[in-house]
Design an enzyme around this catalytic site. Structure first.
Site, PDB file in Angstrom:
ATOM      1  N   ASP A 104      -2.695   2.752  -6.023  1.00  0.00           N
ATOM      2  CA  ASP A 104      -1.802   2.773  -4.863  1.00  0.00           C
ATOM      3  C   ASP A 104      -1.730   1.471  -4.076  1.00  0.00           C
ATOM      4  OD1 ASP A 104      -4.375   2.871  -3.910  1.00  0.00           O
ATOM      5  OD2 ASP A 104      -4.002   4.465  -2.454  1.00  0.00           O
ATOM      6  N   GLU A 105      -2.247   0.389  -4.631  1.00  0.00           N
ATOM      7  CA  GLU A 105      -2.166  -0.854  -3.858  1.00  0.00           C
ATOM      8  C   GLU A 105      -2.165  -2.079  -4.755  1.00  0.00           C
ATOM      9  OE1 GLU A 105      -5.616  -1.886  -1.444  1.00  0.00           O
ATOM     10  OE2 GLU A 105      -6.859  -0.497  -2.598  1.00  0.00           O
ATOM     11  N   ASP A 132       0.851  -1.186   0.000  1.00  0.00           N
ATOM     12  CA  ASP A 132       0.000   0.000   0.000  1.00  0.00           C
ATOM     13  C   ASP A 132       0.890   1.241   0.000  1.00  0.00           C
ATOM     14  OD1 ASP A 132      -2.081   1.746   0.160  1.00  0.00           O
ATOM     15  OD2 ASP A 132      -2.918   0.958   2.020  1.00  0.00           O
TER      16      ASP A 132
END
Length: 346
Positions: free
Chosen positions: A109-110, A11
């Site tokens: 973002d992950e 993350d």
């Protein structure tokens, strides 16, 4: 320790803000808020993200920019730049794929990473180091037996840390927490669980599945207990994600009341999604129109097309026809048009 399969959740820390700081190094350490056009006086625009320095003043993603300005008058406001974030994300995912792991991207973002290793913490540290050295971005890594555990673990690891949450420490870590600490249970469901006397994860884990099914349905009810027990999907899927549809929407600075003007906006949005579909090489089979009335009442209507198409005239005509099914008896603050694509053959 023997080699076994692990799930890691990578993350990226305050990703959008971090990308902006890389582009504006002089803003490092300052309260920065990103969202909309970057003008906090513009109505109905919200923050996409905020740096930790801005969050200390109570600013958070989803907050109206006007509110963010009141809470943090010294904040620097920047416009949102999705292409820049997408490019940065692709660089990060490329770094992860260079490792002998399986990578399932879940957004800018992950990502979930599947790996067979005897030292998941060492792998997590290697991933962090590589991402930092190659992209100048930091990430937190959660380690679990499944995606649910790994996702929660990365939250405990923030910022830029590593945390393991598995079946071995699930009870001691999670059981005394409220039910909305689980990934997949939000405030609304948690409130309903509380009304049944289920305040904590431990109480939900011990609940009767039949009782939960009675209140939440035969699928969702037992699934909430499944989450409370720390269970979850453990397969990392590496096949590229294929969008099932696409949408465009606009929030207006001033409410709309003229039906003709509303129809023009809907037609324009439909033409945009038609061009988007054509650019993506996809065909549309269903059109939906969303209308948000003042103050915040949202209604959606949809129609299936007689044949798959990307013809802007066909989609705009359908969208305007759908609009006729709404009672435009109050001011409109938002309009949206969404389309469903035909799925590509295997």
């Amino acid at each position: 320790m023997s080699t076994r399969d692990w799930i890691l959740h990578v993350d990226l820390d305050q990703f959008i803000a971090a990308v902006e700081i890389l582009r504006h190094p002089e803003l490092r350490g300052k309260p920065v808020v990103v969202g909309g056009s970057g003008d906090p006086t513009q109505p109905r625009t919200v923050a996409a993200t905020a740096t930790y320095e801005a969050r200390e003043h109570g600013v958070h993603s989803g907050m109206p920019l006007r509110t963010a300005l009141r809470r943090c008058p010294d904040a620097i406001f920047l416009p949102s730049d999705p292409p820049a974030y997408e490019a940065a994300s692709e660089r990060v995912m490329g770094v992860l794929r260079e490792f002998p792991v399986r990578v399932e991207v879940w957004g800018w973002d992950e990502a979930f990473v599947g790996a067979a290793t005897d030292d998941p913490e060492a792998l997590a540290a290697d991933l962090q180091r590589a991402v930092r050295e190659r992209t100048d971005l930091s990430c937190s890594v959660g380690i679990g037996d499944n995606k649910h555990q790994a996702k929660l673990a990365s939250g405990f690891a923030k910022p830029a840390g590593i945390h393991r949450l598995t079946s071995d420490n699930w009870a001691e870590t999670m059981y005394e927490r409220p039910t909305d600490a689980l990934w997949g249970i939000g405030a609304k469901i948690s409130k309903k669980l509380t009304a049944l006397g289920l305040h904590t994860v431990a109480q939900l884990a011990a609940a009767d599945p039949a009782h939960l099914a009675e209140h939440f349905g035969p699928t969702n009810g037992p699934w909430y207990r499944y989450l409370a027990l720390g269970k979850g999907e453990a397969e990392v899927v590496t096949t590229p994600w294929v969008a099932r549809g696409h949408s465009r929407e606009t929030t207006f600075p001033q409410d709309l009341t003229d039906p003709a003007e509303i129809a023009r906006h809907v037609a324009g949005l439909a033409e945009q999604v038609a061009h988007d579909a054509a650019a993506a090489g996809r065909e549309v089979i269903r059109v939906s129109v969303k209308v948000r009335f003042t103050p915040f009442l949202t209604r959606t209507r949809q129609s299936k097309l007689p044949a798959a198409t990307t013809d802007p005239r066909a989609l705009s005509g359908t969208a305007v026809a759908i609009l006729d099914r709404f009672d435009l008896d109050r001011p409109v603050r938002l309009l949206g048009v969404a389309v469903e694509y035909t799925m590509p053959k295997e």
